[in-house]
Design an enzyme around this catalytic site. Structure first.
Site, PDB file in Angstrom:
ATOM      1  N   GLY A 199       0.814  -1.207   0.000  1.00 60.19           N
ATOM      2  CA  GLY A 199       0.000   0.000   0.000  1.00 60.19           C
ATOM      3  C   GLY A 199       0.844   1.251   0.000  1.00 60.19           C
ATOM      4  N   PRO A 201       2.509   4.884   1.045  1.00 61.24           N
ATOM      5  CG  PRO A 201       4.361   6.171   0.464  1.00 61.24           C
ATOM      6  CD  PRO A 201       3.148   5.527  -0.100  1.00 61.24           C
ATOM      7  N   GLY A 202       2.144   5.734   4.479  1.00 62.35           N
ATOM      8  CA  GLY A 202       1.280   6.421   5.430  1.00 62.35           C
ATOM      9  C   GLY A 202      -0.072   5.787   5.639  1.00 62.35           C
ATOM     10  CB  THR A 203      -1.968   3.171   3.955  1.00 61.74           C
ATOM     11  OG1 THR A 203      -0.847   2.382   3.589  1.00 61.74           O
ATOM     12  CG2 THR A 203      -2.354   4.077   2.811  1.00 61.74           C
ATOM     13  N   GLY A 204      -0.582   2.941   7.130  1.00 63.83           N
ATOM     14  CA  GLY A 204      -0.656   2.208   8.384  1.00 63.83           C
ATOM     15  C   GLY A 204      -0.080   0.803   8.336  1.00 63.83           C
ATOM     16  CG  HIS A 421      -8.028  28.537 -14.649  1.00 67.14           C
ATOM     17  ND1 HIS A 421      -7.368  28.099 -15.767  1.00 67.14           N
ATOM     18  CD2 HIS A 421      -8.066  27.471 -13.801  1.00 67.14           C
ATOM     19  CE1 HIS A 421      -7.021  26.838 -15.600  1.00 67.14           C
ATOM     20  NE2 HIS A 421      -7.432  26.427 -14.411  1.00 67.14           N
ATOM     21  CD  GLU A 422      -8.755  27.639  -9.861  1.00 73.35           C
ATOM     22  OE1 GLU A 422      -9.509  26.676  -9.648  1.00 73.35           O
ATOM     23  OE2 GLU A 422      -7.590  27.505 -10.282  1.00 73.35           O
ATOM     24  CG  HIS A 425     -11.559  24.389 -12.987  1.00 74.01           C
ATOM     25  ND1 HIS A 425     -11.365  23.466 -13.980  1.00 74.01           N
ATOM     26  CD2 HIS A 425     -10.343  24.929 -12.731  1.00 74.01           C
ATOM     27  CE1 HIS A 425     -10.081  23.458 -14.323  1.00 74.01           C
ATOM     28  NE2 HIS A 425      -9.434  24.346 -13.579  1.00 74.01           N
ATOM     29  CG  ASP A 498      -6.758  22.419 -14.978  1.00 73.61           C
ATOM     30  OD1 ASP A 498      -6.625  21.894 -13.872  1.00 73.61           O
ATOM     31  OD2 ASP A 498      -7.026  23.623 -15.165  1.00 73.61           O
TER      32      ASP A 498
HETATM   33  P1  ADP Z   1       3.184   3.115   6.554  1.00 77.32           P
HETATM   34  O1  ADP Z   1       4.003   2.159   7.313  1.00 77.32           O
HETATM   35  O2  ADP Z   1       2.100   2.466   5.750  1.00 77.32           O
HETATM   36  O3  ADP Z   1       3.950   4.105   5.741  1.00 77.32           O
HETATM   37  P2  ADP Z   1       2.540   4.027   9.173  1.00 77.32           P
HETATM   38  O4  ADP Z   1       2.056   2.765   9.743  1.00 77.32           O
HETATM   39  O5  ADP Z   1       3.919   4.439   9.503  1.00 77.32           O
HETATM   40  O6  ADP Z   1       2.374   4.014   7.589  1.00 77.32           O
HETATM   41  O7  ADP Z   1       1.500   5.173   9.553  1.00 77.32           O
HETATM   42  C1  ADP Z   1       1.931   6.426   9.974  1.00 77.32           C
HETATM   43  C2  ADP Z   1       0.996   6.975  11.020  1.00 77.32           C
HETATM   44  O8  ADP Z   1      -0.277   7.255  10.452  1.00 77.32           O
HETATM   45  C3  ADP Z   1       0.703   6.017  12.134  1.00 77.32           C
HETATM   46  O9  ADP Z   1       1.666   6.117  13.131  1.00 77.32           O
HETATM   47  C4  ADP Z   1      -0.659   6.451  12.617  1.00 77.32           C
HETATM   48  O10 ADP Z   1      -0.561   7.524  13.503  1.00 77.32           O
HETATM   49  C5  ADP Z   1      -1.308   6.959  11.369  1.00 77.32           C
HETATM   50  N1  ADP Z   1      -2.195   5.943  10.764  1.00 77.32           N
HETATM   51  C6  ADP Z   1      -2.047   5.383   9.545  1.00 77.32           C
HETATM   52  N2  ADP Z   1      -3.024   4.512   9.287  1.00 77.32           N
HETATM   53  C7  ADP Z   1      -3.822   4.495  10.378  1.00 77.32           C
HETATM   54  C8  ADP Z   1      -5.013   3.787  10.729  1.00 77.32           C
HETATM   55  N3  ADP Z   1      -5.585   2.918   9.899  1.00 77.32           N
HETATM   56  N4  ADP Z   1      -5.549   4.040  11.933  1.00 77.32           N
HETATM   57  C9  ADP Z   1      -4.994   4.913  12.780  1.00 77.32           C
HETATM   58  N5  ADP Z   1      -3.871   5.605  12.514  1.00 77.32           N
HETATM   59  C10 ADP Z   1      -3.288   5.417  11.319  1.00 77.32           C
HETATM   60 ZN    ZN Z   2      -7.387  24.587 -13.509  1.00 83.02          ZN
END
Ligand code: ADP
Ligand code: ZN
Length: 602
Positions: A199, A201-204, A421-422, A425, A498
């Site tokens: 997944g 980045p940042g999805t947990g 422009h905006e 849209h 766009d």
């Molecule tokens: P990844 O490893 O996918 O890059 P992380 O697990 O490091 O992402 O997520 C970063 C932070 O985002 C976590 O420490 C948390 O605070 C927050 N976060 C991400 N997904 C969730 C989730 N499903 N529920 C709660 N917090 C989340």
């Molecule tokens: Zn535009």
């Protein structure tokens, strides 16, 4: 590799400088002079003692008659020895000390050469020690960096992970196994060794892995794929070996490898015949995974956002053969994530997490966590007792479009262009049935590149899109340039993004979704990364003719839609002018204001 072994050249320079100083200090000032000059110095009493060796005459200044060759003379005059029978006589005449040549300069050589050498060795050892601390180092070859220490008590369980219900179900079995391995081994059940979390980045992903460890109460080893790749060939492999040794000792436990792709890229794809180090490390990882006993209780979780570049060997049965998709959260999940992060925070009663979630499609869990934090900080800055909806609005604006660049001023013409422009849209969005409703129009320049923006609010997350919807999406994207054309009879560079997005949609309609008559229900392109919907295309095999046809049809769609967009805008020109002017004045319109303007009519 980043911060580990930053061997700065300054060490070398310092060493060199000291070396030169030593040399200067230990060696006398040597003057090579001619024989006659040498003699004249003797006459002038500049030289008061002379060493006669087989080939040289050395004259010293200021030497007490020690009858020995001085170790550290100040000044030394050297001249080749010429067969001069009168030399001794001449020297004696001037009362010069004649010292027997003492060729043994052992101590001096020792000092001027050995000392610096020792110095270099010292520096080298110092560096090695530093490297040893930072990474495995040469001296401690094969020992993992100190970072690989099993973590326990992470304080993370499934309750701290919002959403990802399917992932949790899949991982529940692993937890069960880690808790009571006997139950599984008794029946001879095989638990997967490796699970790949896929997944953006940042999805947990990290959070999930930690939660698995937390839920099952086992140690958690965490390392990033890029940490394995070391400067010296062989170190990465040694590190893998060491990691698994530790993991085996602590079993049952979890090993989490983040950024698996940086280590597990397909072999032989590197330049210059591949990256030796990475290949060795990867091979070691594969060997370790094959080697360890399944039921020992070591479960390896790995995370990647680029599964397609992984070496196929990593994905074979017995390795990372189970994949779990950890995607961006949908509306419901966003609400849940917001709730998790808003837990310890004082929210005003009117704050509706549902509305915030609605405004943040595409945000990852990390983005949402950041959003809550930003909003809280804003409230603190304003000295509020609670976090109110305005702070969330502001924080969303910040995160969505980058920080307000108040000091970046557009000139009047530019501002006017952006306003039309905006509005273009926004108006097209209003007059297209399937288009998402306008949530906010702004001409405050933010971040880099975005001069203004029109934010539409999708009423729900969409998984299926009809042809009409796609076409009307294109319309909205073209609305900006359309308005510029109609009002100013001129077009600008502001529409680049766009146009790119509109072209992408048209291209996927033609070549991917089979929505074009000429090309039929055939796919010619596929999404490069179906997990992540990055809109990158990957070419399948097709003829040049087909490529040409695709290009033509894409162009046709854009051209046709542009005509329709201009028609709409010409019809609504009075409204366009009015709204654009209001926008120019207020710099931003929210949905209420926009709706009111529409209702008023031109
Ligand atoms: P990844 O490893 O996918 O890059 P992380 O697990 O490091 O992402 O997520 C970063 C932070 O985002 C976590 O420490 C948390 O605070 C927050 N976060 C991400 N997904 C969730 C989730 N499903 N529920 C709660 N917090 C989340
Ligand atoms: Zn535009």
């Amino acid at each position: 590799m980043e911060k580990k072994f930053q061997f700065s050249l300054s060490y070398l320079f310092i060493a060199l400088a000291i070396f030169i100083l030593l040399q200067n200090w230990l060696s006398p000032q040597i003057n090579n002079v001619s024989y006659s000059q040498f003699k004249s110095y003797v006459v002038d009493k500049k030289i008061n003692s002379v060493v006669i060796s087989s080939t040289l005459l050395k004259g010293y200044e200021k030497v007490e008659s020690s009858k020995k060759e001085p170790m550290f003379p100040d000044v030394l005059y050297i001249t080749p020895r010429i067969d001069d029978r009168n030399l001794v006589e001449f020297l004696e005449k001037y009362g010069i000390d004649i010292i027997a040549a003492n060729e043994n300069t052992f101590l001096r050589t020792l000092l001027s050469w050995i000392l610096p050498t020792l110095f270099f060795v010292g520096i080298w050892m110092f560096m090695m020690k530093r490297m040893g601390q930072a990474g495995g180092g040469m001296m401690t070859l094969g020992k993992s960096k100190a970072k690989i220490i099993a973590q326990t008590d992470l304080g993370v369980d499934f309750a701290s992970v919002a959403g990802h219900e399917e992932a949790k179900v899949e991982l529940a079995e692993v937890i069960e196994f880690l808790k009571t391995p006997e139950k599984f081994t008794r029946l001879g059940a095989k638990i997967p060794k490796g699970i790949l979390l896929v997944g953006p980045p940042g999805t947990g992903k990290t959070l999930l892995a930690k939660a698995v460890a937390g839920e099952s109460g086992v140690p958690f080893f965490s390392i990033s794929g890029s940490d394995f790749i070391e400067m010296f060939v062989g170190l990465g492999a040694a590190r893998v070996r060491d990691l698994f040794e530790q993991a085996n000792a602590k079993a049952p436990c979890i090993v989490f490898i983040d950024e698996l792709d940086s280590l597990g890229k397909a072999r032989g794809t590197g330049m210059m015949g591949g990256h030796d180090e990475r290949e060795q490390t990867l091979n070691q990882l594969l060997a370790e995974m094959d080697g360890f006993e399944v039921n020992k209780g070591v479960v390896i979780l790995a995370a990647t956002n680029r599964p397609e570049i992984l070496d196929p060997a990593l994905l074979r049965p017995g390795r990372f053969d189970r994949h779990i998709l950890v995607d961006r959260p949908d509306l419901k999940e966003r609400v849940a994530i917001l709730a998790v992060h808003a837990k310890g925070i004082k929210l005003a009663v009117e704050v509706d997490l549902g509305i915030i979630a609605r405004r943040t499609p595409g945000f990852t869990g990390a983005d949402l966590a950041n959003l809550v934090n930003e909003a809280t900080l804003l409230a603190v800055r304003k000295g509020k007792e609670q976090v109110e909806a305005t702070e969330f609005e502001e924080a969303i604006d910040r995160i969505v479009a980058g920080l307000e660049k108040k000091n970046r001023v557009l000139n009047e013409t530019e501002k006017k262009t952006v306003a039309y422009h905006e509005t273009g849209h926004a108006l097209v969005a209003t007059f297209r049935k399937t288009a998402e409703k306008v949530h906010k129009i702004s001409i405050v320049p933010r971040g880099i590149g975005a001069l203004g923006y029109t934010m539409q609010l999708p009423t729900e997350d969409r998984f299926l899109m009809s042809k009409t919807e796609l076409l009307e999406k294109i319309d909205v994207l073209l609305g900006g340039r359309g308005a510029e054309k109609i009002i100013f009879d001129e077009i600008t560079t502001g529409a680049q993004n766009d146009l790119q997005r509109a072209t992408d949609i048209a291209r996927s309609m033609v070549a991917m979704y089979g929505m074009n008559e000429k090309l039929g229900q055939v796919t010619y392109l596929q999404q490069a990364n179906q997990f992540l919907q990055q809109g990158l295309f990957q070419q399948k095999e097709f003829s040049d003719q087909t490529a040409l046809l695709i290009d033509e049809e894409v162009r046709k769609i854009i051209d046709e839609r542009m005509v329709l967009v201009e028609k709409t805008l010409v019809e609504q020109r009075p409204l366009l002018e009015k709204i654009a002017k209001t926008l120019l004045e207020k710099e931003a319109l929210d949905d209420e204001e926009f709706k009111a303007l529409l209702a008023e009519g031109a």
